[in-house]
Design an enzyme around this catalytic site. Structure first.
Site, mmCIF file in Angstrom:
data_model
loop_
_atom_site.group_PDB
_atom_site.id
_atom_site.type_symbol
_atom_site.label_atom_id
_atom_site.label_comp_id
_atom_site.label_asym_id
_atom_site.label_seq_id
_atom_site.Cartn_x
_atom_site.Cartn_y
_atom_site.Cartn_z
ATOM 1 N N ASP A 107 -11.405 2.456 3.221
ATOM 2 C CA ASP A 107 -11.712 1.031 3.021
ATOM 3 C C ASP A 107 -13.195 0.829 2.724
ATOM 4 O O ASP A 107 -13.601 -0.251 2.293
ATOM 5 C CB ASP A 107 -11.360 0.234 4.281
ATOM 6 C CG ASP A 107 -9.958 -0.344 4.218
ATOM 7 O OD1 ASP A 107 -9.502 -0.646 3.103
ATOM 8 O OD2 ASP A 107 -9.343 -0.502 5.282
ATOM 9 N N LYS A 156 0.840 -1.202 0.000
ATOM 10 C CA LYS A 156 0.000 0.000 0.000
ATOM 11 C C LYS A 156 0.876 1.254 0.000
ATOM 12 O O LYS A 156 0.593 2.217 -0.721
ATOM 13 C CB LYS A 156 -0.946 -0.018 1.208
ATOM 14 C CG LYS A 156 -2.056 -1.044 1.034
ATOM 15 C CD LYS A 156 -2.848 -1.326 2.300
ATOM 16 C CE LYS A 156 -3.795 -2.506 2.044
ATOM 17 N NZ LYS A 156 -4.570 -2.916 3.208
ATOM 18 N N GLN A 193 -4.746 -1.462 9.360
ATOM 19 C CA GLN A 193 -4.573 -2.803 8.805
ATOM 20 C C GLN A 193 -5.124 -3.854 9.777
ATOM 21 O O GLN A 193 -4.759 -3.866 10.953
ATOM 22 C CB GLN A 193 -3.081 -3.050 8.523
ATOM 23 C CG GLN A 193 -2.796 -4.354 7.818
ATOM 24 C CD GLN A 193 -3.387 -4.406 6.411
ATOM 25 O OE1 GLN A 193 -3.274 -3.447 5.642
ATOM 26 N NE2 GLN A 193 -4.028 -5.510 6.069
#
Ligand code: NAP
Length: 283
Positions: free
Chosen positions: A120, A53, A97
């Site tokens: 997200d 990422k 995460q």
């Protein structure tokens, strides 16, 4: 004859386009697009995801702000960090995460991310907006699948779409996106009866269950589009999807490989979402 939808190539093209848009945004507003990435603990898979990422941020001109916390970080320490990122105007997107180390309450941590920074697309607000077909930040994996379908101009309107798997992060938002695109959607899960027959009627079949090579050729209609979200290891430890690719491809019109299919699109859509969040912050 089937066509492979090459997620790696599409992701590379989209990242290059996004880089130009991000640069134009910075030139116009004087602001960098900022994405915060929070990693707690030492889970090796999470470390790889976070590294990828951060690399994608570099490729797209997005400023990454990485926060590495020890595995024994306390609930209040991680909450304090996320709350400070929520209040920081230079941060347009926040990614925590998952999974968090044992003992931490992920739901409470994620609950501190304002929906405008929820890149997200996991928050109840963003999922609710998607259900109501409103403009919103969409979960990255199903969003990436929609871009793959769009890239090949695969018709969705009125078509039978079958989604295997009903998770909050893949299956359910996938079903909502296909519904919003006027497909007729059947959402299947582990309790579904007559699963094979339902799959065999699909014009578009999306597999997101996490079972190696579960979708076999007899479950696929001739000329169907088969999208494989799964990431599993086969009996030899090799990465494979939920679809028995070698046999299914002969029946499909379009198919995505694993690796090199949906995976690269997911991170690309995360970058895309960070950019959308930054643009909305100045609207
Ligand atoms: P998940 O939360 O474990 O959900 C799995 C879903 O599949 C559940 O709804 C489950 O049904 C259903 N299921 C399991 N076995 C089934 C069976 N035999 N028949 C029918 N349905 C079955 O998984 P997820 O997070 O959505 O991920 C799914 C897969 O996609 C995994 O392989 C994951 O690694 C992969 N993934 C890939 C990406 C990417 O970027 N490529 C991103 C996210 C996930 P119940 O609800 O009834 O239990």
């Amino acid at each position: 004859m089937y066509k492979i939808i090459d997620g790696k190539a599409l992701a590379a093209k989209m990242r290059a386009e996004l880089k130009a848009e991000v640069e134009a945004f910075t030139a116009e507003t004087g602001k960098e697009v900022g994405l915060a990435v929070v990693l707690a603990g030492n889970d090796p898979a999470s470390q790889v995801y976070v590294r990828n990422k951060i690399r994608a941020c570099g490729e797209t001109g997005i400023r990454s702000h990485a926060f590495y916390l020890p595995a024994d970080v306390t609930q209040s320490q991680i909450e304090e960090l996320v709350a400070s990122l929520a209040a920081n105007e230079d941060i347009h997107g926040i990614l925590v995460q998952l999974p968090l180390p044992k003992g931490l309450d992920a739901e409470r941590v994620l609950g501190l991310i304002p929906y405008e920074k929820d890149v997200d697309g996991f928050s109840a607000e963003n999922i609710g907006n998607l259900a109501m077909n409103r403009k919103t930040l969409v979960a990255c994996t199903p969003f990436g699948v929609m871009k793959m379908l769009e890239s090949e101009s695969i018709p969705l309107k009125g078509k039978n779409a079958v989604v295997l798997g009903r998770s909050n992060i893949v299956g359910k938002p996938m079903a909502m996106l296909l519904t919003n695109a006027d497909a007729t959607v059947t959402l299947c899960h582990s309790k579904t009866e007559n699963l094979r027959e339902i799959c065999a009627r699909a014009d578009i079949l999306v597999a997101a269950i996490g079972r190696a090579k579960f979708v076999t050729a007899d479950m696929v209609k001739e000329g169907a589009t088969v999208i494989d979200v799964g990431m599993n290891r086969d009996e030899n430890g090799k990465l494979c999807g939920d679809v028995d690719y070698e046999n299914v491809k002969e029946k499909a019109a379009y198919i995505t490989p694993v690796p090199g299919g949906v995976g690269p699109m997911t991170i690309t859509m995360l970058m895309h979402n960070a950019f959308i969040a930054a643009k909305r912050s100045v609207e």
